[in-house]
Write an enzyme that holds these catalytic residues in place. Structure first.
Site, PDB file in Angstrom:
ATOM      1  N   GLU A 116       0.841  -1.207   0.000  1.00  0.00           N
ATOM      2  CA  GLU A 116       0.000   0.000   0.000  1.00  0.00           C
ATOM      3  C   GLU A 116       0.871   1.250   0.000  1.00  0.00           C
ATOM      4  O   GLU A 116       1.913   1.276   0.640  1.00  0.00           O
ATOM      5  CB  GLU A 116      -0.853   0.055   1.282  1.00  0.00           C
ATOM      6  CG  GLU A 116      -1.767  -1.121   1.451  1.00  0.00           C
ATOM      7  CD  GLU A 116      -2.280  -1.250   2.886  1.00  0.00           C
ATOM      8  OE1 GLU A 116      -1.956  -0.395   3.735  1.00  0.00           O
ATOM      9  OE2 GLU A 116      -3.000  -2.227   3.138  1.00  0.00           O
ATOM     10  N   LYS A 118       2.229   4.642   1.310  1.00  0.00           N
ATOM     11  CA  LYS A 118       2.246   5.220   2.656  1.00  0.00           C
ATOM     12  C   LYS A 118       1.874   6.694   2.514  1.00  0.00           C
ATOM     13  O   LYS A 118       2.685   7.519   2.105  1.00  0.00           O
ATOM     14  CB  LYS A 118       3.633   5.073   3.277  1.00  0.00           C
ATOM     15  CG  LYS A 118       3.701   5.526   4.716  1.00  0.00           C
ATOM     16  CD  LYS A 118       4.994   5.073   5.352  1.00  0.00           C
ATOM     17  CE  LYS A 118       5.074   5.436   6.824  1.00  0.00           C
ATOM     18  NZ  LYS A 118       5.079   6.872   7.080  1.00  0.00           N
ATOM     19  N   ASP A 120       1.078  10.455   3.254  1.00  0.00           N
ATOM     20  CA  ASP A 120       1.725  11.396   4.159  1.00  0.00           C
ATOM     21  C   ASP A 120       0.663  12.332   4.730  1.00  0.00           C
ATOM     22  O   ASP A 120       0.444  13.430   4.237  1.00  0.00           O
ATOM     23  CB  ASP A 120       2.784  12.174   3.376  1.00  0.00           C
ATOM     24  CG  ASP A 120       3.828  12.754   4.295  1.00  0.00           C
ATOM     25  OD1 ASP A 120       3.773  12.460   5.503  1.00  0.00           O
ATOM     26  OD2 ASP A 120       4.695  13.497   3.806  1.00  0.00           O
ATOM     27  N   TYR A 228      -6.592   1.945   6.106  1.00  0.00           N
ATOM     28  CA  TYR A 228      -5.601   0.901   5.842  1.00  0.00           C
ATOM     29  C   TYR A 228      -5.591  -0.213   6.876  1.00  0.00           C
ATOM     30  O   TYR A 228      -4.691  -1.039   6.895  1.00  0.00           O
ATOM     31  CB  TYR A 228      -4.206   1.498   5.671  1.00  0.00           C
ATOM     32  CG  TYR A 228      -3.748   2.402   6.800  1.00  0.00           C
ATOM     33  CD1 TYR A 228      -3.539   1.918   8.090  1.00  0.00           C
ATOM     34  CD2 TYR A 228      -3.513   3.752   6.556  1.00  0.00           C
ATOM     35  CE1 TYR A 228      -3.112   2.736   9.104  1.00  0.00           C
ATOM     36  CE2 TYR A 228      -3.085   4.593   7.572  1.00  0.00           C
ATOM     37  CZ  TYR A 228      -2.885   4.073   8.846  1.00  0.00           C
ATOM     38  OH  TYR A 228      -2.470   4.892   9.856  1.00  0.00           O
ATOM     39  N   LYS A 317      10.829   3.639   2.710  1.00  0.00           N
ATOM     40  CA  LYS A 317      10.699   5.083   2.511  1.00  0.00           C
ATOM     41  C   LYS A 317      11.262   5.512   1.163  1.00  0.00           C
ATOM     42  O   LYS A 317      12.242   4.965   0.689  1.00  0.00           O
ATOM     43  CB  LYS A 317      11.445   5.821   3.633  1.00  0.00           C
ATOM     44  CG  LYS A 317      10.933   5.518   5.021  1.00  0.00           C
ATOM     45  CD  LYS A 317       9.524   6.021   5.253  1.00  0.00           C
ATOM     46  CE  LYS A 317       9.466   7.502   5.499  1.00  0.00           C
ATOM     47  NZ  LYS A 317       9.743   7.926   6.859  1.00  0.00           N
ATOM     48  N   CYS A 411      20.130  47.181 -11.101  1.00  0.00           N
ATOM     49  CA  CYS A 411      20.120  45.865 -11.735  1.00  0.00           C
ATOM     50  C   CYS A 411      21.517  45.240 -11.675  1.00  0.00           C
ATOM     51  O   CYS A 411      22.500  45.867 -12.096  1.00  0.00           O
ATOM     52  CB  CYS A 411      19.654  45.987 -13.182  1.00  0.00           C
ATOM     53  SG  CYS A 411      19.829  44.433 -14.079  1.00  0.00           S
ATOM     54  N   CYS A 414      22.735  45.024 -15.649  1.00  0.00           N
ATOM     55  CA  CYS A 414      22.991  46.182 -16.507  1.00  0.00           C
ATOM     56  C   CYS A 414      23.133  47.487 -15.731  1.00  0.00           C
ATOM     57  O   CYS A 414      23.419  48.533 -16.315  1.00  0.00           O
ATOM     58  CB  CYS A 414      21.890  46.312 -17.562  1.00  0.00           C
ATOM     59  SG  CYS A 414      20.308  46.823 -16.870  1.00  0.00           S
ATOM     60  N   CYS A 429      14.065  45.327 -12.917  1.00  0.00           N
ATOM     61  CA  CYS A 429      15.074  46.151 -13.584  1.00  0.00           C
ATOM     62  C   CYS A 429      14.344  46.967 -14.629  1.00  0.00           C
ATOM     63  O   CYS A 429      13.551  46.438 -15.410  1.00  0.00           O
ATOM     64  CB  CYS A 429      16.103  45.238 -14.242  1.00  0.00           C
ATOM     65  SG  CYS A 429      17.000  46.042 -15.590  1.00  0.00           S
ATOM     66  N   CYS A 435      18.968  45.696 -21.114  1.00  0.00           N
ATOM     67  CA  CYS A 435      19.555  44.773 -20.144  1.00  0.00           C
ATOM     68  C   CYS A 435      19.839  43.434 -20.823  1.00  0.00           C
ATOM     69  O   CYS A 435      18.932  42.801 -21.366  1.00  0.00           O
ATOM     70  CB  CYS A 435      18.595  44.590 -18.966  1.00  0.00           C
ATOM     71  SG  CYS A 435      19.168  43.384 -17.763  1.00  0.00           S
TER      72      CYS A 435
HETATM   73  S1  IVH Z   1      -0.143   0.591   8.903  1.00  0.00           S
HETATM   74  C1  IVH Z   1       0.792  -1.411  12.797  1.00  0.00           C
HETATM   75  N1  IVH Z   1      -0.554   1.482   6.463  1.00  0.00           N
HETATM   76  O1  IVH Z   1       2.454   5.541   8.745  1.00  0.00           O
HETATM   77  C2  IVH Z   1       0.712  -0.750  11.490  1.00  0.00           C
HETATM   78  N2  IVH Z   1       0.301   3.003   8.077  1.00  0.00           N
HETATM   79  O2  IVH Z   1       4.726   4.824  11.059  1.00  0.00           O
HETATM   80  C3  IVH Z   1       0.336   0.669  11.595  1.00  0.00           C
HETATM   81  N3  IVH Z   1       0.633   5.280   7.259  1.00  0.00           N
HETATM   82  O3  IVH Z   1       1.243   6.395  11.829  1.00  0.00           O
HETATM   83  C4  IVH Z   1       0.241   1.455  10.391  1.00  0.00           C
HETATM   84  N4  IVH Z   1      -0.079   4.914   5.205  1.00  0.00           N
HETATM   85  O4  IVH Z   1      -0.224   7.026   9.922  1.00  0.00           O
HETATM   86  C5  IVH Z   1      -0.121   1.777   7.703  1.00  0.00           C
HETATM   87  N5  IVH Z   1      -1.002   2.146   4.294  1.00  0.00           N
HETATM   88  C6  IVH Z   1      -0.582   2.446   5.510  1.00  0.00           C
HETATM   89  C7  IVH Z   1      -0.157   3.734   5.872  1.00  0.00           C
HETATM   90  C8  IVH Z   1       0.285   3.972   7.170  1.00  0.00           C
HETATM   91  C9  IVH Z   1       0.392   5.812   6.054  1.00  0.00           C
HETATM   92  C10 IVH Z   1       1.186   5.999   8.429  1.00  0.00           C
HETATM   93  C11 IVH Z   1       0.378   5.819   9.670  1.00  0.00           C
HETATM   94  C12 IVH Z   1       1.345   5.499  10.781  1.00  0.00           C
HETATM   95  C13 IVH Z   1       2.670   5.619  10.114  1.00  0.00           C
HETATM   96  C14 IVH Z   1       3.548   4.451  10.505  1.00  0.00           C
END
Ligand code: IVH
Length: 675
Positions: A116, A118, A120, A228, A317, A411, A414, A429, A435
């Site tokens: 999945e 992650k 932000d 998730y 990451k 400027c 020039c 300018c 220029c």
């Molecule tokens: S699972 C025990 N799935 O990432 C598992 N986390 O450091 C717990 N996050 O605070 C999280 N997308 O807010 C999971 N697809 C995803 C995620 C996700 C973002 C964030 C979540 C958590 C941090 C984990």
């Protein structure tokens, strides 16, 4: 009306609105025209107002509560909200996999993973009791969070009541609340317009939006939720695989990520990572990595946890999009229109996948807003192809000898005087085409692909031509001789011939390209096209009064003023005359007033399956419509495909007609546009 009849109508309205919301927000498939949705919502509110005894907390009309809170209540997570271990490269992933297989002992088959994005954003827990949203809370320290139910209720992709009936009596859903990039850009643009503080990134904007005591403010922020996983589950059972649990959540009305996949083995995880990393910048939201989870829940239980993170999951990451570095100096660049831009020279830092040593500081207001000084430690952000930005200063690391940034009084190229107009943040300018920096920039723009498209006339060559005094303005390009070119350093016979051929080819152009190529302030491609369509030929355009210019759909007072200044400037018009004498020519256009969508403004959003957004735009423009990037009261109609987000929401809010791709295609066909 007897109250049983009213109750029946209310039930049916709620059901229809819930269905439409589900189709729109969870399945990404809008089904009804917005006007229909709005009518149903108005009717529901009307009935609930006249029959308050029938009002319920989970009614789709009840997203914004009444009075603001005076503080956030603390809540305890019965099942702690954990975090994830990180992996930074394939080796870390291999190590994770080895540990996993060692623990699972002897199982030789490849382990299945749910992959999945992650997201932000902000981790959130939702508790549904008997299918009704009871509580929403932040993660906090994992055990104690804050109650943000009033705010989360305003997020349209969070259902107030679950669909169907097969859900457990108590179901805690976990997920991320985030702000899509487009919504973030709009929010910041508005904040800047109003002179308010803008947000550093979508994550901060989402956090700030959830931290409001008054839910009415949150309701205006473009937030979304993606689920998730689950926490506490009672009075009911869930399937034995993580991916199947997510499927259940989706059936019950919760939004899950459409990029989620199940794969087998660690190599397939790497493939998934690479694929999404390559597409990262095209996603409508920020992600900072990929989460890989053992799909089988009984294996998850067997693997268990170490301290605060599960052994069965890992977050790989992406390279960070924000890093810290030092501001070594500030230099000032002069652009095409004379705008002087401060550029930060940085200690090189690896961010967003590349080494960055320069970043824009925009203008003097931005320097003031950041409070940045030379020598400061700063945070630099590079997301996607966007130019790197200094987003903030690490205040407590300021050295004693940090220097204030002084804007130049003349400027830097020039030496001409500089000016700052009252209405602008930009210092310019005033040397104009005297220029050299402006000369170079004007020539670069003139030669660029979307303007005159002069192949082979790159930045280095422009630099040489101007420095050698061979070219001072764009018209002089067409007077270059082969002998002159051969006199330049590193210029061979072949390249000289190629450049002359490209110049020759560029003489035959179109009126919109020519207007755009002139580099008149604020006249971008869309405005150039609108002007060409409106006036049909150069003579009419150049002779147009301010009032006539204002009659063009894309032109406001500022642009009209820049245009008139250009046409009234003898030196600018001399360049145009010279260009035409050099044989630059084009065919005149059919005047736009005669086109069927003349005077209309359209917006295209979401994914168009058959046409693609660029083609859709081209068709609309061919019919005389202006195509805008955002929805406003001036919008005539919105074409929305699956995945349409905040623009669609805005259109609904402003009651602007919305059509889907099919209706759009038949409209095009009706106007004789062949696809
Ligand atoms: S699972 C025990 N799935 O990432 C598992 N986390 O450091 C717990 N996050 O605070 C999280 N997308 O807010 C999971 N697809 C995803 C995620 C996700 C973002 C964030 C979540 C958590 C941090 C984990």
């Amino acid at each position: 009306m007897p109250s049983s009849v009213v109750a029946q109508e209310i039930r049916s309205l709620r059901e229809r609105l819930d269905n439409w919301n589900y189709q729109y927000y969870v399945l990404d498939q809008p089904t009804v025209p917005d006007a229909e949705y709005d009518r149903a919502m108005r009717r529901l509110v009307e009935l609930e107002t006249s029959h308050p005894e029938l009002l319920r907390k989970d009614s789709p009309s009840q997203r914004v509560g009444a009075a603001p809170l005076d503080r956030f209540r603390q809540v305890t997570h019965e099942v702690p909200m954990l975090s994830l271990d990180n992996a930074f490269d394939e080796q870390d992933m291999q190590d994770f996999y080895r540990r996993l297989r060692d623990r699972l002992g002897g199982q030789q088959v490849e382990v299945e993973f749910a992959c999945e994005p992650k997201l932000d954003g902000i981790a959130v827990s939702l508790i549904y009791r008997d299918g009704v949203l009871e509580r929403a809370a932040t993660r906090g320290d994992g055990t104690t969070g804050e109650d943000i139910t009033h705010n989360v209720r305003t997020i349209p992709s969070v259902p107030l009541r679950l669909r169907g009936s097969a859900y457990p009596g108590v179901l805690e859903v976990r997920g991320e609340i985030y702000m899509p990039r487009s919504g973030f850009e709009q929010l910041n643009a508005r904040a800047r317009e109003l002179g308010e503080k803008s947000f550093v990134n979508p994550r901060n904007a989402a956090a700030g939006s959830l931290r409001q005591l008054d839910a009415k403010i949150t309701a205006r922020r473009p937030l979304e939720m993606c689920c998730y996983g689950v926490g506490l589950v009672a009075d009911g059972e869930l399937p034995g695989q993580h991916a199947s649990v997510l499927d259940c959540l989706q059936r019950w009305g919760l939004r899950i990520n459409s990029e989620s996949r199940v794969v087998r083995g660690i190599e397939a995880c790497d493939d998934y990572y690479r694929d999404l990393a390559a597409r990262r910048d095209t996603l409508p939201y920020d992600i900072d990595g990929i989460v890989f989870k053992v799909n089988d829940l009984s294996l998850q239980r067997e693997l268990g946890f170490v301290s605060r993170a599960p052994r069965w999951a890992i977050a790989r990451k992406f390279p960070a999009q924000e890093e810290m570095t030092r501001l070594l100096d500030v230099e000032f660049q002069v652009g095409r229109t004379g705008a002087i831009t401060p550029v930060a020279r940085l200690e090189p830092v690896f961010v967003g996948g590349v080494t960055v040593s320069n970043a824009t500081l925009h203008n003097s207001d931005e320097i003031e807003r950041l409070g940045v000084r030379i020598g400061d430690t700063v945070i630099v952000r590079r997301a996607g192809d966007v130019i790197p930005q200094v987003v903030s200063v690490v205040a407590d690391q300021r050295p004693a000898d940090a220097r204030r940034i002084e804007f130049p009084g003349s400027c830097p190229v020039c030496g001409s005087p500089v000016e700052r107009a009252d209405t602008e943040a930009v210092v310019r300018c005033m040397g104009g085409l005297v220029c050299q920096a402006q000369q170079k920039a004007a020539i670069r723009h003139f030669a660029s692909r979307r303007a005159m498209d002069i192949e082979g006339l790159g930045d280095k060559l422009v630099e040489q031509l101007v420095d050698e005094g061979l070219v001072h303005n764009v018209a002089e390009l067409y007077r270059l001789t082969k002998a002159q070119l051969l006199g330049l350093e590193r210029m061979g016979e072949k390249s000289a011939d190629k450049l002359l051929a490209a110049l020759e080819k560029s003489r035959h152009t179109t009126l919109p390209r020519f207007i755009y190529a002139l580099g008149i302030r604020e006249v971008g491609e869309a405005t150039a096209l609108a002007l060409a369509r409106h006036f049909g030929n150069w003579e009419n355009l150049a002779a147009a009064t301010e009032e006539q210019l204002l009659g063009v759909s894309d032109v406001g007072p500022v642009v009209a003023d820049h245009l008139r200044q250009f046409f009234d400037s003898p030196s600018s018009m001399a360049v145009v005359t010279e260009l035409r004498a050099a044989g630059v020519s084009w065919a005149d256009l059919v005047v736009a007033q005669d086109l069927p969508l003349a005077g209309e403004t359209w917006v295209v959003t979401g994914k168009l399956e058959q046409l693609g957004r660029d083609d859709a735009r081209a068709h609309l423009q061919a019919l005389g419509a202006k195509v805008a990037g955002s929805v406003s009261a001036k919008t005539t109609c919105v074409v929305a495909g699956p995945g349409a987000g905040s623009k669609l929401g805005k259109a609904r809010e402003l009651e602007i007609p919305v059509i889907d791709e099919e209706a759009f295609l038949s409209l095009l066909a009706g106007h004789g546009q062949t696809l």
